[in-house]
Design a protein around this motif. Structure first.
Motif, PDB file in Angstrom:
ATOM      1  N   MET A  46     -44.842  31.073   6.270  1.00 47.12           N
ATOM      2  CA  MET A  46     -44.145  29.936   5.693  1.00 47.12           C
ATOM      3  C   MET A  46     -42.730  29.824   6.257  1.00 47.12           C
ATOM      4  SD  MET A  46     -43.853  27.303   3.823  1.00 47.12           S
ATOM      5  CE  MET A  46     -45.259  27.234   2.706  1.00 47.12           C
ATOM      6  N   GLY A  47     -42.084  30.967   6.481  1.00 47.95           N
ATOM      7  CA  GLY A  47     -40.750  30.945   7.067  1.00 47.95           C
ATOM      8  C   GLY A  47     -40.745  30.345   8.462  1.00 47.95           C
TER       9      GLY A  47
ATOM     10  N   PRO B 257     -51.157  25.517   9.931  1.00 49.81           N
ATOM     11  CA  PRO B 257     -51.369  24.568   8.841  1.00 49.81           C
ATOM     12  C   PRO B 257     -50.156  24.429   7.935  1.00 49.81           C
ATOM     13  CG  PRO B 257     -52.644  26.571   8.467  1.00 49.81           C
ATOM     14  CD  PRO B 257     -52.139  26.625   9.863  1.00 49.81           C
ATOM     15  N   LEU B 258     -49.400  25.521   7.743  1.00 47.58           N
ATOM     16  CA  LEU B 258     -48.215  25.431   6.903  1.00 47.58           C
ATOM     17  C   LEU B 258     -47.164  24.526   7.534  1.00 47.58           C
ATOM     18  CD1 LEU B 258     -47.887  29.152   5.730  1.00 47.58           C
ATOM     19  CD2 LEU B 258     -48.480  27.174   4.327  1.00 47.58           C
TER      20      LEU B 258
ATOM     21  N   GLU C  68     -56.869  16.591   9.463  1.00 47.68           N
ATOM     22  CA  GLU C  68     -55.874  17.626   9.211  1.00 47.68           C
ATOM     23  C   GLU C  68     -56.273  18.507   8.026  1.00 47.68           C
ATOM     24  OE1 GLU C  68     -53.578  14.476  11.424  1.00 47.68           O
ATOM     25  OE2 GLU C  68     -55.045  14.479   9.800  1.00 47.68           O
ATOM     26  N   TRP C  69     -56.707  17.881   6.940  1.00 47.66           N
ATOM     27  CA  TRP C  69     -57.117  18.673   5.781  1.00 47.66           C
ATOM     28  C   TRP C  69     -58.336  19.544   6.105  1.00 47.66           C
ATOM     29  CZ3 TRP C  69     -54.003  19.741   2.094  1.00 47.66           C
ATOM     30  CH2 TRP C  69     -53.043  18.828   1.674  1.00 47.66           C
TER      31      TRP C  69
ATOM     32  N   LEU D  71     -58.347  23.619   5.906  1.00 44.22           N
ATOM     33  CA  LEU D  71     -59.370  24.333   5.143  1.00 44.22           C
ATOM     34  C   LEU D  71     -60.119  25.328   6.026  1.00 44.22           C
ATOM     35  CD1 LEU D  71     -60.980  24.739   2.552  1.00 44.22           C
ATOM     36  CD2 LEU D  71     -62.470  22.850   3.263  1.00 44.22           C
ATOM     37  N   ALA D  72     -60.470  24.904   7.253  1.00 44.54           N
ATOM     38  CA  ALA D  72     -61.205  25.790   8.163  1.00 44.54           C
ATOM     39  C   ALA D  72     -60.384  27.018   8.524  1.00 44.54           C
ATOM     40  CB  ALA D  72     -61.601  25.019   9.428  1.00 44.54           C
ATOM     41  N   MET D  73     -59.086  26.823   8.825  1.00 44.69           N
ATOM     42  CA  MET D  73     -58.235  27.952   9.185  1.00 44.69           C
ATOM     43  C   MET D  73     -58.052  28.909   8.017  1.00 44.69           C
ATOM     44  SD  MET D  73     -55.087  27.194  11.739  1.00 44.69           S
ATOM     45  CE  MET D  73     -54.823  28.962  11.811  1.00 44.69           C
ATOM     46  N   THR D  74     -57.772  28.344   6.833  1.00 51.46           N
ATOM     47  CA  THR D  74     -57.503  29.194   5.667  1.00 51.46           C
ATOM     48  C   THR D  74     -58.750  29.976   5.250  1.00 51.46           C
ATOM     49  OG1 THR D  74     -55.861  27.584   4.913  1.00 51.46           O
ATOM     50  CG2 THR D  74     -56.624  29.215   3.317  1.00 51.46           C
TER      51      THR D  74
END
Length: 302
Positions: free
Chosen positions: A17-18, A88-89, A106-107, A111-114
């Protein structure tokens, strides 16, 4: 799962996130200072005076600290794959900052990456190794092989079509970042044993800095040469791949094998597919390049 694993995973996610915050805020500051201005000392001085840029810089510093915490508590082969969630972040932060809405592609990529990352880590379940009991000979062989891979990728990026050259340089950048993370792992171990003196006197600290800077230069080179779609897979996927190889083969981190490799492979493919989808997003391209128009708001999922 131990408490140390939980701390490591949370720190790695916050580190991602950073990086995402740094990407977006520093990009926004650059646009606010005029994307057509010549790059130079005056431009850099104006950036440093910008609260937006400073916020992004704080996110970058925080991400390095959190990555060090994650590597101190967890395994290299688990931490670096989690940090790839910065992609994605970055999109999620950019959609807020730039006022653009994310569409179904994008969504789907997010979802696929996470989901792929969760499955990948859960299937492999990396266990601790020993980053301090590695001989100089092993370091020389593994480090030399990794550095040679970077050199070969850079060499391959000197000829051919722009997309091919960009992909090679992107892969070289990702490999550099993976090697940087492995050196940081040893630096953290030395710091835990010998304090600040251990950090300053181990050669891995300076190797990490050198390859980290090289990775940043290769990123800019790749983005200058060709499209983000060609460069992003290399940026994102080579880093965890190199880290896993080092974690398992050099630091003796143990992972599950046998039939567990099937869901791990499926998770890795999900991450790769998500990266390719997200690399097509004009909003992500806007964050990473300076010569593309602002994307129009996409259709939100219904």
């Amino acid at each position: 799962m131990t408490l140390a694993d939980v701390v490591s995973y949370v720190a790695a996610a916050l580190s991602a996130m950073g990086v995402a915050m740094a990407n977006v805020m520093q990009r926004k500051a650059g646009l606010a200072n005029g994307p057509d201005r010549a790059f130079g000392p005056r431009f850099l001085l104006d950036l440093v005076r910008s609260p937006t840029w400073l916020l992004g810089f704080g996110g970058l510093v925080g991400s390095f600290v959190l990555q060090a915490v994650a590597l101190g508590y967890g395994q290299l082969s688990a931490v670096e794959p989690i940090i790839t969630l910065e992609v994605p972040l970055t999109l999620l932060v950019a959609s807020r900052v730039f006022g653009s809405r994310l569409g179904r592609p994008e969504w789907g990529g997010i979802l696929a990456m996470t989901a792929g990352m969760i499955v990948f880590i859960a299937a492999l379940a990396p266990q601790p190794g020993d980053a301090t009991d590695v001989s100089h000979r092993v370091y020389l062989v593994a480090g030399g092989a990794t550095a040679a891979t970077i050199a070969l990728l850079v060499g391959a990026g000197q000829r051919g079509r722009p997309v091919w050259r960009t992909a090679c340089l992107g892969a070289a950048a990702g490999t550099s970042f993976g090697l940087t993370a492995t050196m940081i792992k040893e630096t953290i171990e030395q710091g835990e044993r010998h304090g600040l003196a251990g950090v300053l006197t181990t050669w891995q600290t300076y190797t990490a800095v050198g390859f980290g800077v090289a990775g940043l230069v290769l990123v800019q080179w790749a983005l200058h040469l060709g499209p983000l779609l060609a460069a992003q897979p290399g940026f994102t996927l080579m880093d965890p791949l190199v880290s896993i190889f080092w974690g398992v083969l050099v630091f003796d981190e143990a992972t599950r094998s046998g039939w567990w490799l099937a869901p791990a492979t499926a998770g890795a493919l999900g991450v790769g597919a998500g990266v390719v989808v997200l690399a097509r997003s004009p909003l992500l391209a806007r964050v990473n390049a300076s010569d593309e128009p602002m994307p129009t708001p996409a259709t939100a999922p219904t």
